[in-house]
Design a protein around this motif. Structure first.
Motif, PDB file in Angstrom:
ATOM      1  N   TRP A  45       0.860  -1.175   0.000  1.00 46.11           N
ATOM      2  CA  TRP A  45       0.000   0.000   0.000  1.00 46.11           C
ATOM      3  C   TRP A  45       0.900   1.230   0.000  1.00 46.11           C
ATOM      4  N   HIS A  46       0.526   2.229  -0.785  1.00 47.31           N
ATOM      5  CA  HIS A  46       1.309   3.463  -0.780  1.00 47.31           C
ATOM      6  C   HIS A  46       1.152   4.123   0.585  1.00 47.31           C
ATOM      7  N   ALA A  47       2.284   4.471   1.216  1.00 44.70           N
ATOM      8  CA  ALA A  47       2.244   4.956   2.597  1.00 44.70           C
ATOM      9  C   ALA A  47       1.788   6.399   2.715  1.00 44.70           C
ATOM     10  N   ARG A  48       1.652   7.113   1.575  1.00 45.92           N
ATOM     11  CA  ARG A  48       1.214   8.512   1.646  1.00 45.92           C
ATOM     12  C   ARG A  48      -0.246   8.683   1.225  1.00 45.92           C
ATOM     13  N   ASN A  49      -0.682   7.967   0.205  1.00 49.71           N
ATOM     14  CA  ASN A  49      -2.080   8.122  -0.227  1.00 49.71           C
ATOM     15  C   ASN A  49      -2.957   6.935   0.175  1.00 49.71           C
ATOM     16  N   GLY A  50      -2.354   5.862   0.690  1.00 47.24           N
ATOM     17  CA  GLY A  50      -3.116   4.724   1.184  1.00 47.24           C
ATOM     18  C   GLY A  50      -3.643   3.795   0.128  1.00 47.24           C
ATOM     19  N   ASN A  51      -3.300   4.014  -1.148  1.00 46.63           N
ATOM     20  CA  ASN A  51      -3.826   3.170  -2.217  1.00 46.63           C
ATOM     21  C   ASN A  51      -3.177   1.785  -2.209  1.00 46.63           C
ATOM     22  N   ASP A  52      -4.016   0.766  -2.452  1.00 50.92           N
ATOM     23  CA  ASP A  52      -3.504  -0.588  -2.664  1.00 50.92           C
ATOM     24  C   ASP A  52      -2.671  -0.574  -3.948  1.00 50.92           C
ATOM     25  N   ALA A  53      -1.414  -0.981  -3.875  1.00 52.74           N
ATOM     26  CA  ALA A  53      -0.490  -0.814  -5.005  1.00 52.74           C
ATOM     27  C   ALA A  53       0.004  -2.165  -5.514  1.00 52.74           C
ATOM     28  N   ASP A  54      -0.076  -2.361  -6.804  1.00 50.89           N
ATOM     29  CA  ASP A  54       0.432  -3.578  -7.443  1.00 50.89           C
ATOM     30  C   ASP A  54       1.880  -3.335  -7.870  1.00 50.89           C
ATOM     31  N   VAL A  55       2.780  -3.357  -6.891  1.00 50.38           N
ATOM     32  CA  VAL A  55       4.179  -3.024  -7.171  1.00 50.38           C
ATOM     33  C   VAL A  55       5.122  -4.185  -6.852  1.00 50.38           C
ATOM     34  N   LEU A  56       4.574  -5.374  -6.682  1.00 53.58           N
ATOM     35  CA  LEU A  56       5.431  -6.514  -6.348  1.00 53.58           C
ATOM     36  C   LEU A  56       6.498  -6.724  -7.413  1.00 53.58           C
ATOM     37  N   ALA A  57       6.093  -6.734  -8.663  1.00 56.78           N
ATOM     38  CA  ALA A  57       7.060  -6.951  -9.745  1.00 56.78           C
ATOM     39  C   ALA A  57       8.101  -5.838  -9.779  1.00 56.78           C
ATOM     40  N   ARG A  58       7.661  -4.604  -9.575  1.00 59.13           N
ATOM     41  CA  ARG A  58       8.602  -3.474  -9.580  1.00 59.13           C
ATOM     42  C   ARG A  58       9.583  -3.581  -8.424  1.00 59.13           C
ATOM     43  N   HIS A  59       9.095  -4.036  -7.257  1.00 62.57           N
ATOM     44  CA  HIS A  59       9.981  -4.225  -6.101  1.00 62.57           C
ATOM     45  C   HIS A  59      11.033  -5.299  -6.413  1.00 62.57           C
ATOM     46  N   ALA A  60      10.581  -6.421  -6.951  1.00 65.05           N
ATOM     47  CA  ALA A  60      11.507  -7.512  -7.266  1.00 65.05           C
ATOM     48  C   ALA A  60      12.536  -7.080  -8.303  1.00 65.05           C
ATOM     49  N   GLU A  61      12.096  -6.379  -9.320  1.00 65.13           N
ATOM     50  CA  GLU A  61      13.015  -5.950 -10.379  1.00 65.13           C
ATOM     51  C   GLU A  61      13.996  -4.899  -9.874  1.00 65.13           C
ATOM     52  N   ALA A  62      13.522  -3.977  -9.033  1.00 61.52           N
ATOM     53  CA  ALA A  62      14.423  -2.963  -8.468  1.00 61.52           C
ATOM     54  C   ALA A  62      15.465  -3.614  -7.565  1.00 61.52           C
ATOM     55  N   LEU A  63      15.047  -4.613  -6.802  1.00 63.75           N
ATOM     56  CA  LEU A  63      15.980  -5.316  -5.932  1.00 63.75           C
ATOM     57  C   LEU A  63      17.017  -6.082  -6.757  1.00 63.75           C
ATOM     58  N   ALA A  64      16.567  -6.685  -7.852  1.00 63.87           N
ATOM     59  CA  ALA A  64      17.501  -7.395  -8.731  1.00 63.87           C
ATOM     60  C   ALA A  64      18.519  -6.434  -9.338  1.00 63.87           C
ATOM     61  N   ARG A  65      18.065  -5.253  -9.728  1.00 66.07           N
ATOM     62  CA  ARG A  65      18.998  -4.263 -10.282  1.00 66.07           C
ATOM     63  C   ARG A  65      20.045  -3.860  -9.246  1.00 66.07           C
ATOM     64  N   HIS A  66      19.618  -3.787  -8.006  1.00 69.51           N
ATOM     65  CA  HIS A  66      20.579  -3.450  -6.940  1.00 69.51           C
ATOM     66  C   HIS A  66      21.678  -4.506  -6.860  1.00 69.51           C
TER      67      HIS A  66
END
Length: 480
Positions: free
Chosen positions: A113-134
């Motif tokens: 969930w976005h911690a500022r607007n509270g919206n349910d966020a479909d960011v799992l793939a983006r999180h995984a890909e950003a972590l892989a880039r790291h």
């Protein structure tokens, strides 16, 4: 009458007795060759696998400063989605934006969930890909390929972490990463070369092709190991009993077998002990799962939670005395690591909080395992002979117990998972396997030397087996 028979008739009784065992040496050697070709052949490749292992640009999780301004309270954000219980919660930063990541009961993948607007966020793939880039230190195209909830031929038990997200690269070697999204940890990297080598190694060395056969797999391995040791010991006896072999090739086989006997017995006996230890190992207890009432998380993280000069890169919930506690980790003034704990409303906890938390989690597992009282918990920051690299997680809480097996438990502070349970039997088996099977003592001369020696020994065993089969074929041809 053959030369062997004449010499046997004139030999002392002990020599005659040993020479009469020659047919058994040949019979056992045929079965032993199956094990030698499987284990020595695949063992030769193990150092090559280590050398060719794909490596990340870094082994450390990201340490980006978390934004703590204008955040909504977790109770308001998750409550709006009808979530009343979570097993884990932390604040993460994905592409510069703050999100609450929640671990929900009976769910393998995290939700955001976005911690500022509270919206349910479909960011799992983006999180995984950003972590892989790291971990790759690269901005190349990546693709999230799903979540793995169990071990398989490519992502084996040795990697320890589950569940993990798989992220694929577009490289020619088809490199993919397995990532623990709940703690931003790297499970492993696999490319096609490693996948092929690992599959080949597990098929031959661990008899993975018999995985579905249940007890037949370890039974067959025990039989072949016993044949290897018996054929080796009989070969040594025959070498001593026989004054001189008839042919040069047979003499070479005898001297080579004598030279390799110690290594053969070392590999085979330690392998048998390792296999027996695995069959007798007690299952690990069920993992501890925290439980947090979302309604108790009515305070939002804010700048006032920081220590002077501190920036946080980890903020996650742990359970202490049945209550949610924030674990805050970062650094102060960019030079000094920081770790402190806050209650659900953001008030600083006392300095004994880490010790109390460790004791509570360790007491949970000690009660399940019937261990009784233990010593004071201690923090371990590195791997050693007892808690080796195979256990993956660091740092860990450690406590020793006074039971008959001298059990030591190791707990992951991030989620309270039991990282390892080590007893006297495990210590002995670990020493035997490390020094008699993997020849870790050679590591004093460097890993390259150790790997080269082990690979050459594997090759020498394969050649010895080939020569032995050739001699057996010649003997059979003459007999017919």
């Amino acid at each position: 009458m053959s030369n062997a028979a004449v010499s046997g008739a004139r030999a002392p009784r002990w020599r005659q007795w040993l020479l009469r065992l020659m047919p058994w040496h040949r019979r056992l050697a045929i079965l032993a060759c199956v094990g030698i070709f499987s284990w020595a052949g695949s063992g030769m490749l193990h150092p090559l696998m280590s050398f060719m292992q794909a490596r990340p640009a870094t082994m450390s999780p990201p340490q980006q400063a978390l934004p703590l301004d204008e955040l909504l309270a977790p109770a308001a954000v998750l409550g709006a989605s009808g979530i009343d219980k979570v097993q884990g919660l932390r604040l993460v930063q994905i592409e510069g934006e703050p999100y609450y990541q929640a671990r929900l009961p009976s769910a393998d993948e995290p939700r955001y969930w976005h911690a500022r607007n509270g919206n349910d966020a479909d960011v799992l793939a983006r999180h995984a890909e950003a972590l892989a880039r790291h971990y790759l230190a690269s901005d190349e195209p990546l693709a999230y390929a799903g979540t793995l909830t169990g071990y398989n031929g490519e992502y084996a038990f040795i990697n320890r972490l589950l569940p993990v997200a798989r992220v694929d690269t577009s490289r020619e070697n088809r490199l993919r990463l397995y990532l623990d999204l709940y703690h931003d940890r790297l499970g492993t990297l696999v490319d096609q070369r490693k996948a092929w080598f690992s599959g080949f190694f597990q098929t031959l060395h661990s008899f993975g092709w018999l995985e579905a056969a249940g007890p037949l797999r370890p039974l067959l391995m025990f039989v072949l190991l016993a044949c290897v040791m018996s054929a080796t010991l009989l070969g040594l006896g025959i070498f001593v009993a026989r004054k001189r072999a008839v042919s040069g090739l047979r003499r070479w086989h005898g001297w080579a077998g004598l030279g390799l006997a110690l290594a053969t017995l070392s590999f085979a006996s330690s392998g048998a002990y390792h296999l027996l230890h695995k069959q007798r190992a007690e299952p690990m207890p069920k993992p501890f799962h925290a439980s947090f009432a979302v309604a108790d998380l009515a305070a939002s993280p804010e700048q006032a939670w920081l220590l002077p000069g501190e920036s946080l890169y980890q903020l996650s919930l742990i359970e202490l005395d049945g209550q949610p506690v924030w674990r805050a980790q970062g650094n102060q003034y960019g030079v000094m690591d920081s770790l402190h704990y806050l209650n659900a409303t953001g008030d600083e906890m006392t300095d004994d909080t880490p010790r109390r938390y460790a004791s509570e989690r360790l007491d949970h597992y000690a009660q399940v395992l019937g261990l009784g009282e233990g010593g004071e918990p201690a923090m371990q920051y590195g791997f050693d002979h007892e808690y080796g690299f195979v256990f993956k997680r660091l740092p860990v809480f450690k406590r020793e117990y006074t039971d008959a097996a001298h059990t030591t438990l190791f707990i992951d502070p991030l989620d309270g998972a039991l990282a390892a349970r080590v007893q006297d039997a495990d210590r002995l088996e670990g020493w035997v396997f490390g020094y008699l099977h993997k020849w870790e003592l050679l590591g004093l001369f460097g890993n390259n030397v150790k790997h080269a020696v082990v690979a050459l020994l594997g090759l020498a065993h394969v050649l010895l087996a080939v020569i032995g089969l050739s001699l057996l074929r010649r003997s059979s041809s003459r007999a017919s």
